[in-house]
Design a protein around this motif. Sequence first.
Motif, PDB file in Angstrom:
ATOM      1  N   ILE A 287      41.200  35.451  31.852  1.00  0.00           N
ATOM      2  CA  ILE A 287      41.789  36.107  33.013  1.00  0.00           C
ATOM      3  C   ILE A 287      43.066  36.816  32.597  1.00  0.00           C
ATOM      4  CG2 ILE A 287      43.002  33.986  33.692  1.00  0.00           C
ATOM      5  CD1 ILE A 287      42.785  34.923  36.588  1.00  0.00           C
ATOM      6  N   ASP A 288      43.252  38.015  33.127  1.00  0.00           N
ATOM      7  CA  ASP A 288      44.475  38.761  32.838  1.00  0.00           C
ATOM      8  C   ASP A 288      44.710  39.770  33.945  1.00  0.00           C
ATOM      9  OD1 ASP A 288      46.753  39.377  31.532  1.00  0.00           O
ATOM     10  OD2 ASP A 288      45.841  40.459  29.892  1.00  0.00           O
ATOM     11  N   ALA A 289      45.933  40.290  34.000  1.00  0.00           N
ATOM     12  CA  ALA A 289      46.302  41.246  35.045  1.00  0.00           C
ATOM     13  C   ALA A 289      47.020  42.433  34.427  1.00  0.00           C
ATOM     14  CB  ALA A 289      47.203  40.579  36.079  1.00  0.00           C
ATOM     15  N   THR A 290      46.931  43.559  35.093  1.00  0.00           N
ATOM     16  CA  THR A 290      47.650  44.752  34.661  1.00  0.00           C
ATOM     17  C   THR A 290      47.968  45.602  35.874  1.00  0.00           C
ATOM     18  OG1 THR A 290      47.627  46.625  33.129  1.00  0.00           O
ATOM     19  CG2 THR A 290      45.590  46.175  34.302  1.00  0.00           C
ATOM     20  N   SER A 291      49.064  46.335  35.810  1.00  0.00           N
ATOM     21  CA  SER A 291      49.390  47.293  36.865  1.00  0.00           C
ATOM     22  C   SER A 291      48.610  48.572  36.612  1.00  0.00           C
ATOM     23  CB  SER A 291      50.890  47.579  36.887  1.00  0.00           C
ATOM     24  OG  SER A 291      51.607  46.429  37.278  1.00  0.00           O
ATOM     25  N   TYR A 312      43.379  42.353  38.642  1.00  0.00           N
ATOM     26  CA  TYR A 312      43.025  41.128  37.922  1.00  0.00           C
ATOM     27  C   TYR A 312      41.542  41.186  37.578  1.00  0.00           C
ATOM     28  CZ  TYR A 312      47.280  38.391  38.695  1.00  0.00           C
ATOM     29  OH  TYR A 312      48.559  37.911  38.671  1.00  0.00           O
ATOM     30  N   LEU A 313      41.218  40.825  36.351  1.00  0.00           N
ATOM     31  CA  LEU A 313      39.823  40.703  35.942  1.00  0.00           C
ATOM     32  C   LEU A 313      39.608  39.334  35.309  1.00  0.00           C
ATOM     33  CD1 LEU A 313      38.993  44.173  34.313  1.00  0.00           C
ATOM     34  CD2 LEU A 313      38.364  43.359  36.584  1.00  0.00           C
ATOM     35  N   VAL A 314      38.458  38.729  35.618  1.00  0.00           N
ATOM     36  CA  VAL A 314      38.035  37.483  34.977  1.00  0.00           C
ATOM     37  C   VAL A 314      36.737  37.805  34.247  1.00  0.00           C
ATOM     38  CG1 VAL A 314      37.473  35.055  35.285  1.00  0.00           C
ATOM     39  CG2 VAL A 314      39.036  36.177  36.879  1.00  0.00           C
ATOM     40  N   VAL A 322      32.019  40.747  33.785  1.00  0.00           N
ATOM     41  CA  VAL A 322      33.127  40.609  34.721  1.00  0.00           C
ATOM     42  C   VAL A 322      32.643  39.704  35.850  1.00  0.00           C
ATOM     43  CG1 VAL A 322      34.672  41.762  36.332  1.00  0.00           C
ATOM     44  CG2 VAL A 322      34.109  42.854  34.166  1.00  0.00           C
ATOM     45  N   VAL A 323      33.178  38.495  35.919  1.00  0.00           N
ATOM     46  CA  VAL A 323      32.688  37.496  36.868  1.00  0.00           C
ATOM     47  C   VAL A 323      33.586  37.365  38.087  1.00  0.00           C
ATOM     48  CG1 VAL A 323      31.477  36.166  35.109  1.00  0.00           C
ATOM     49  CG2 VAL A 323      33.876  35.676  35.576  1.00  0.00           C
ATOM     50  N   GLY A 324      34.752  37.965  38.048  1.00  0.00           N
ATOM     51  CA  GLY A 324      35.656  37.900  39.190  1.00  0.00           C
ATOM     52  C   GLY A 324      36.723  38.960  39.077  1.00  0.00           C
ATOM     53  N   MET A 325      37.300  39.360  40.203  1.00  0.00           N
ATOM     54  CA  MET A 325      38.328  40.392  40.192  1.00  0.00           C
ATOM     55  C   MET A 325      39.191  40.273  41.445  1.00  0.00           C
ATOM     56  SD  MET A 325      36.048  43.765  41.186  1.00  0.00           S
ATOM     57  CE  MET A 325      37.489  44.766  41.584  1.00  0.00           C
ATOM     58  N   TYR A 326      40.337  40.907  41.396  1.00  0.00           N
ATOM     59  CA  TYR A 326      41.214  41.000  42.562  1.00  0.00           C
ATOM     60  C   TYR A 326      42.095  42.217  42.374  1.00  0.00           C
ATOM     61  CZ  TYR A 326      45.335  40.280  45.491  1.00  0.00           C
ATOM     62  OH  TYR A 326      46.369  40.462  46.369  1.00  0.00           O
ATOM     63  N   ILE A 327      42.202  43.008  43.435  1.00  0.00           N
ATOM     64  CA  ILE A 327      43.093  44.173  43.426  1.00  0.00           C
ATOM     65  C   ILE A 327      44.002  44.035  44.631  1.00  0.00           C
ATOM     66  CG2 ILE A 327      43.269  46.678  43.479  1.00  0.00           C
ATOM     67  CD1 ILE A 327      40.429  46.793  42.382  1.00  0.00           C
ATOM     68  N   ALA A 340      41.913  35.987  42.188  1.00  0.00           N
ATOM     69  CA  ALA A 340      40.858  36.359  41.241  1.00  0.00           C
ATOM     70  C   ALA A 340      39.956  35.171  40.933  1.00  0.00           C
ATOM     71  CB  ALA A 340      41.486  36.903  39.959  1.00  0.00           C
ATOM     72  N   ILE A 341      40.538  33.981  40.761  1.00  0.00           N
ATOM     73  CA  ILE A 341      39.738  32.790  40.480  1.00  0.00           C
ATOM     74  C   ILE A 341      38.848  32.460  41.675  1.00  0.00           C
ATOM     75  CG2 ILE A 341      39.845  30.319  39.974  1.00  0.00           C
ATOM     76  CD1 ILE A 341      42.518  30.895  38.534  1.00  0.00           C
ATOM     77  N   ALA A 342      39.393  32.621  42.875  1.00  0.00           N
ATOM     78  CA  ALA A 342      38.584  32.383  44.077  1.00  0.00           C
ATOM     79  C   ALA A 342      37.412  33.347  44.129  1.00  0.00           C
ATOM     80  CB  ALA A 342      39.451  32.530  45.324  1.00  0.00           C
ATOM     81  N   ASN A 343      37.625  34.578  43.654  1.00  0.00           N
ATOM     82  CA  ASN A 343      36.550  35.571  43.675  1.00  0.00           C
ATOM     83  C   ASN A 343      35.421  35.210  42.718  1.00  0.00           C
ATOM     84  OD1 ASN A 343      35.553  38.533  42.439  1.00  0.00           O
ATOM     85  ND2 ASN A 343      35.797  38.462  44.673  1.00  0.00           N
ATOM     86  N   THR A 344      35.730  34.478  41.640  1.00  0.00           N
ATOM     87  CA  THR A 344      34.665  34.085  40.707  1.00  0.00           C
ATOM     88  C   THR A 344      33.657  33.157  41.375  1.00  0.00           C
ATOM     89  OG1 THR A 344      35.897  32.169  39.857  1.00  0.00           O
ATOM     90  CG2 THR A 344      36.243  34.263  38.749  1.00  0.00           C
TER      91      THR A 344
END
Length: 715
Positions: A287-291, A312-314, A322-327, A340-344
């Motif tokens: 898992i990691d995040a970027t602007s 965020y991408l997992v 790509v099993v999960g994400m959050y924007i 993001a973890i909840a999205n997985t």
Amino acid sequence: MILTANEILLHQETNKLYRILWIEENNIIVYLIDMDDENEKALPFKRKFQEIQDELITGTLLKQKEDPYFSIVQQSPNTKNISIRDQAWQLIKDIVVQEPKIYEKHNRTKLMASVQAEQSISYPGLRKYLRKYWQRGKNPNALLPDYHLSGGRGNEKQSGDKKRGRPSIYSSIGINVDDETKKNFRFAIDKYYLNNKKNSLTKTFEFLLKEFYAEDFYYENGILKMKFKDENKLPKERQFRYWFHKEYSTKEVLVAREGSRKYGKDHRELLSSATQEAYGPGSRYLIDATSVNCYILSRDNPNWIIGRPVLYLVVDVFSRMVVGMYIGLEGPSWMGAMMAIANTAMDKVKYCSEYGINISKEAWPCESLPEILLGDRGELEGYQPERLVSAFNLHLENAAPYRADWKGIVEKRFDVTDQKVKPFLPGYVEKDASERGAPDYRIKARLTLEQFTSIIIKQVLAYNMTHYIENYHRDGDLLEDNVEPVPLALWNWGIQHRSGKHNYFAEKIVRFHLLPQEDVSVTEKGIRLNSKLFYSCDRAIKEEWFVHARNKGTWKMKASLDPRNISNLYILNEKTGDIEPCFLLDESKRYEGLSLDEVKYITAQEKIMRSGLKLEELKAQLGFMEDAEKEAKQAEKESNQNRSSNLSKAEQTKSIQKNRQYEKGARRKEEAFTFVESNKTAAQVIPFSKEVQTDDFKRPSIKDLLKQRMEQKDE
């Protein structure tokens, strides 16, 4: 318990190793040999098979997998060593095969005597070959000479007066590198080489000579030169280099000259690929995040630019799926990682439908938690993420500082996503954004957060289903089944053939355990959080928590809270597994809909206000005390001047009621409401005659009354 020849047994008490040489067919007798190198007279001995089994069961003996002689018998010998080995093997090859005869002493003596009769070898020499052969695994290579123990390799040589090594032909005599010289070498290397100035070894050697061997400077033909104390006692640069490479490791030098951050990033060893760390889907997620390099607008007002969103991408390591994400606008922080973890664990069909995208279950079949989750230290360290360990048996790993390369898979995914969507995003920030004259990309923003999320979801779907992964290391099973190195294909194959690492949990349970937990107290006024917030729930009312708290005392418990909206607490019923929502009571309704930070801010402001008002109240109180004290002293002074000093206590107290009635009547007249203006001139009274005597109708004082009574009493 199965035993086989050549197995190694470790005795726990003596820490000795024994090798099994031979086992009788009916498992009655076992021959072993002590593998201790120092025991040169070690010879085979026999024990009962059952005894060894019993000691293995009780733990007195343990099977040892590591063979201390493995590296010796597996080496690639040179021609000379092969010759020595073959000579020794020819001496014993005919007698070592006569098992178990060779292991009995009287038979072994006869067999060795027959060899001695034919070959020129001593009894101890022949016994030495047999011992090496048995101790080292009954392999002909066990007879290779132990030249690796000769010569004192790696040991320091003692310095003497005579110069060691090849005599110098073209320069001064030189010196041996003694302890004093090594001390000088270390000083120069530490001071001039192992730092960020990055001097060369040659330059460091020159500093060494200047620091320790220079006597003075002199000019020759206008050039300043160095004069040495003794040119025949100077170390050579090759000595300096030899000693440096011997004493300092490559890693030690790189860390000192480049810094630990740059070493970890650019110079560390690359011993394995990320895929080798994962056996199948779900083994490890990253898992990691970027602007994102794109400005977006508010959904409520298109004139409001709200900055750049956080992506965020997992990613699953095995399949690169790509099993999960959050924007959103959270992060990079635990709050964003939580989403993001909840999205997985979320049903992706439902997730995509929220953005108007219709997909089948097979298009994005990911709704589970992994066995291991690797992320950044700032996001996955601390108490809150540790709840994932206890709730889901999810192991957390934190990337070391400045080691983004440990998450290279997800980092690469950001790059690919960025390049794929860049041509279609208004408000995208180009590399020239900071250059003079470059356009202001912020004012080109046209997408809301929801519209931007929809675009990224579509790109993720296309990646999962079609992206060809360059340099993916397919193992034998993948090659045999001809699996394409595409994320969805690898995922589906792994689920079918290498499943078992996934953890499936209901989405609401995952969300509950991802929420931060707070300590709350059950009191007679409700479930209290942070002294200002009081909640209740159906379960608390039904089970009469607040009645018990009032009569038997308060108690603490854990509750989950979404800090973005404190309108509800959530309590897990451990017996039923149900999540019980708690609602704010009337006393705390004014905080409804606020975030925890907002509540803390309001509370802090109220404390500041209270502190300020308390200070003003204290000032006023101190002023009142001063004023009252002054007035009381003045009243006491005036009263003492007018009071009779010879009255007894009884005389002062017996007429209190009468005096009170008199005082009440007088005050009633003064306090009576009147509507006559007080500023009108009073009517003038004209006396009937000047000879009329006017009596004094003033009320007698207490002193006068007492005097009259005394006179009447005397009469």
